[in-house]
Design a protein around this motif. Structure first.
Motif, short mmCIF file in Angstrom:
data_model
loop_
_atom_site.label_atom_id
_atom_site.label_comp_id
_atom_site.label_asym_id
_atom_site.label_seq_id
_atom_site.Cartn_x
_atom_site.Cartn_y
_atom_site.Cartn_z
N LEU A 64 0.79 -1.22 0.00
CA LEU A 64 0.00 0.00 0.00
C LEU A 64 0.83 1.28 0.00
O LEU A 64 0.58 2.19 -0.79
N ILE A 65 1.83 1.36 0.88
CA ILE A 65 2.52 2.64 1.09
C ILE A 65 3.58 2.90 0.02
O ILE A 65 3.59 3.95 -0.62
N VAL B 203 2.43 3.89 -3.70
CA VAL B 203 1.92 5.25 -3.87
C VAL B 203 3.04 6.28 -3.76
O VAL B 203 3.01 7.33 -4.41
N VAL C 138 -1.39 6.40 3.73
CA VAL C 138 -1.23 6.29 2.28
C VAL C 138 -1.37 7.65 1.63
O VAL C 138 -0.57 8.04 0.76
N SER D 280 1.60 9.96 2.54
CA SER D 280 2.83 9.50 1.88
C SER D 280 2.84 9.90 0.42
O SER D 280 3.88 10.32 -0.12
#
Length: 489
Positions: free
Chosen positions: A206-207, A210, A367, A370
């Protein structure tokens, strides 16, 4: 044994360090000025694929017990605080890939025609002569001559106000980044009850993707709109400020301390934080001769975790391995023998549905912040490259990498780790008798430690804008915000 791990990481650091300053300088030397930011953003985007797959590999290894093939049966699960994953397995896989990745670097040409000058007739005609003339001059350079010009160049570099200010800001941001990267998975484990495997998986899936997209789009914005150095600095400031504001929402996404008898709640169920070993004993278990240093948690139907079956006052058990159930536990709270059970099962009690919702909100904010913060990464790099003379570019990026890793990368895990350890409620005991790993943290105090990470981002954001009148005003405003948050916590 830690010396071998230390030396291995030192060798790895020596090998990977030149890639950033020399690689970015190599690209900037042979690309058009308007395309340089785009190419560097592509490089940084691809660079993030490594950590992404690394976290996924770490997630897989964390699900395997450290002593693969040597333990026949386990009584603990990956969610247990005592679980140690196969951390060493990833080194074998990554080291093999590193060896293969290093081979193409041997085939990079010594020099390239600058982008847009490929059709230059002089370059085509005299290319062979230039290469022949370069080689003797390159080999004739002596170490003494290099050292003689190093100190004056370093002085010129550090006396450039914009570069020095950016250097200070990058140290703050990198220390925040290292603290975040080192302890984020641990924070997700302790605050929201996630396993190490799931925490690493979510970071990798997820992180990091992105962030990669944000870095790429930041370079694309600079190329598309041909942003100047000042416009790049403004873009970097806006993205950092917005990400900082979003990070403040982390303080509303929290889980309460896990109810553990004698640590976070009393034996009658009243919430209280205790660091006293005597609070682990009660009338219900005082005749059991229990060890207060043992950590073998069991969960009751009432949702209260006990540090061990002995401290729960249990006298009998059934089953074996992970399916062991302890019975006749005198400390377990039940309204009556008919309505509740005085039995406990192995493992800590799970978090409630409210904590699951908080974790979903936490990941959404993480998210989003970031992604927004990564939009300013490439403009930040271009500010560093453009604020110095071309002949000092490689040296500037090299000094930046050196300072960033030594002043930002080395101390940050140490002092963030020390602050994290200060929030520990229960320490484990090693087999040799010394203090082991922390088994449980105070969730509220642990959340306060993350405040320091956000503070570093705040200071970096103000530093990047070059000081000025409103920079001090912004800092004072943020300090007031922090005071309010601290009072609320």
């Amino acid at each position: 044994m830690w010396i071998y791990v230390f030396l291995g990481n030192a060798l790895r650091g020596i090998g990977e360090t030149p890639i950033t300053p020399l690689g970015i300088s190599y690209i900037d030397d042979f690309a058009k000025a308007e395309n340089s930011a785009f190419y560097i953003s592509c490089l940084q985007t691809i660079t993030l694929l490594g950590p992404m797959f690394g976290f996924l590999l770490g997630s897989m290894c964390a699900n395997l017990y450290v002593d693969i093939g040597f333990v026949n049966s386990l009584t603990i699960t990956p969610q247990d605080a005592r679980w140690v994953g196969a951390w060493w397995l990833g080194f074998f896989v990554s080291s093999a890939i590193l060896v293969l990745a290093g081979v193409p670097f041997w085939f990079l040409p010594r020099s390239l025609p600058r982008q847009g000058e490929e059709g230059n007739e002089n370059f085509n005609v005299d290319q062979g002569n230039k290469e022949q003339s370069v080689l003797p001059n390159t080999h004739s350079v002596k170490l003494a001559n290099i050292a003689k010009g190093f100190l004056p160049s370093l002085k010129r570099l550090l006396c450039t106000p914009a570069y020095f200010l950016l250097l200070c800001g990058i140290v703050l941001k990198f220390s925040s980044f290292i603290g975040l990267l080192t302890f984020k998975a641990k924070y997700m484990e302790q605050q929201f009850g996630q396993s190490a495997s799931r925490a690493n998986f979510l970071i990798g899936v997820l992180i990091l993707p992105v962030v990669a997209v944000g870095i790429f789009l930041g370079g694309l914005l600079m190329k598309r709109y041909k942003l100047s150095v000042v416009a790049g600095a403004q873009l970097s400031f806006i993205t950092s400020f917005t990400a900082f504001i979003l990070l403040l929402f982390h303080f509303s996404t929290k889980c309460d301390n896990l109810p553990v008898a004698g640590l976070t709640v009393s034996y009658n169920g009243t919430p209280e934080i205790s660091h006293d070993e005597h609070s682990l004993m009660s009338q219900c278990n005082q005749d059991c001769s229990c060890s207060t240093s043992e950590w073998d948690p069991v969960c009751s139907d009432s949702g209260i975790t006990y540090m061990s079956p002995c401290l729960a006052g249990c006298t009998t058990f059934t089953g074996k391995g992970k399916n062991t159930v302890f019975h006749n536990c005198s400390c377990v709270l039940t309204p009556s023998p008919v309505e509740g059970s005085r039995s406990v099962s192995l493992g800590q009690c799970p978090r409630g549905p409210r904590c699951t919702r908080s974790f979903t909100s936490y990941m959404a904010v993480t998210v989003l912040s970031s992604f927004i913060n990564s939009l300013g990464t490439t403009p930040g790099y271009m500010i560093t490259i453009r604020c110095i003379t071309p002949e000092l570019k490689s040296l500037a990026l090299g000094i930046q990498t050196l300072v960033m890793r030594t002043l930002g990368g080395i101390p940050a895990p140490v002092y963030f780790g020390a602050l994290t350890d200060s929030t520990c409620l229960k320490w484990g005991i090693r087999s040799c008798g010394g203090r082991g790993a922390c088994r449980m943290y105070d969730s509220n105090m642990y959340r306060c430690v993350c405040l320091l990470v956000i503070t570093n981002y705040c200071l970096y954001k103000n530093t990047k804008m070059g000081g000025g009148g409103y920079s001090i005003k912004s800092l004072i405003t943020h300090i007031n915000i922090f005071s309010v948050i601290k009072d609320l916590i």
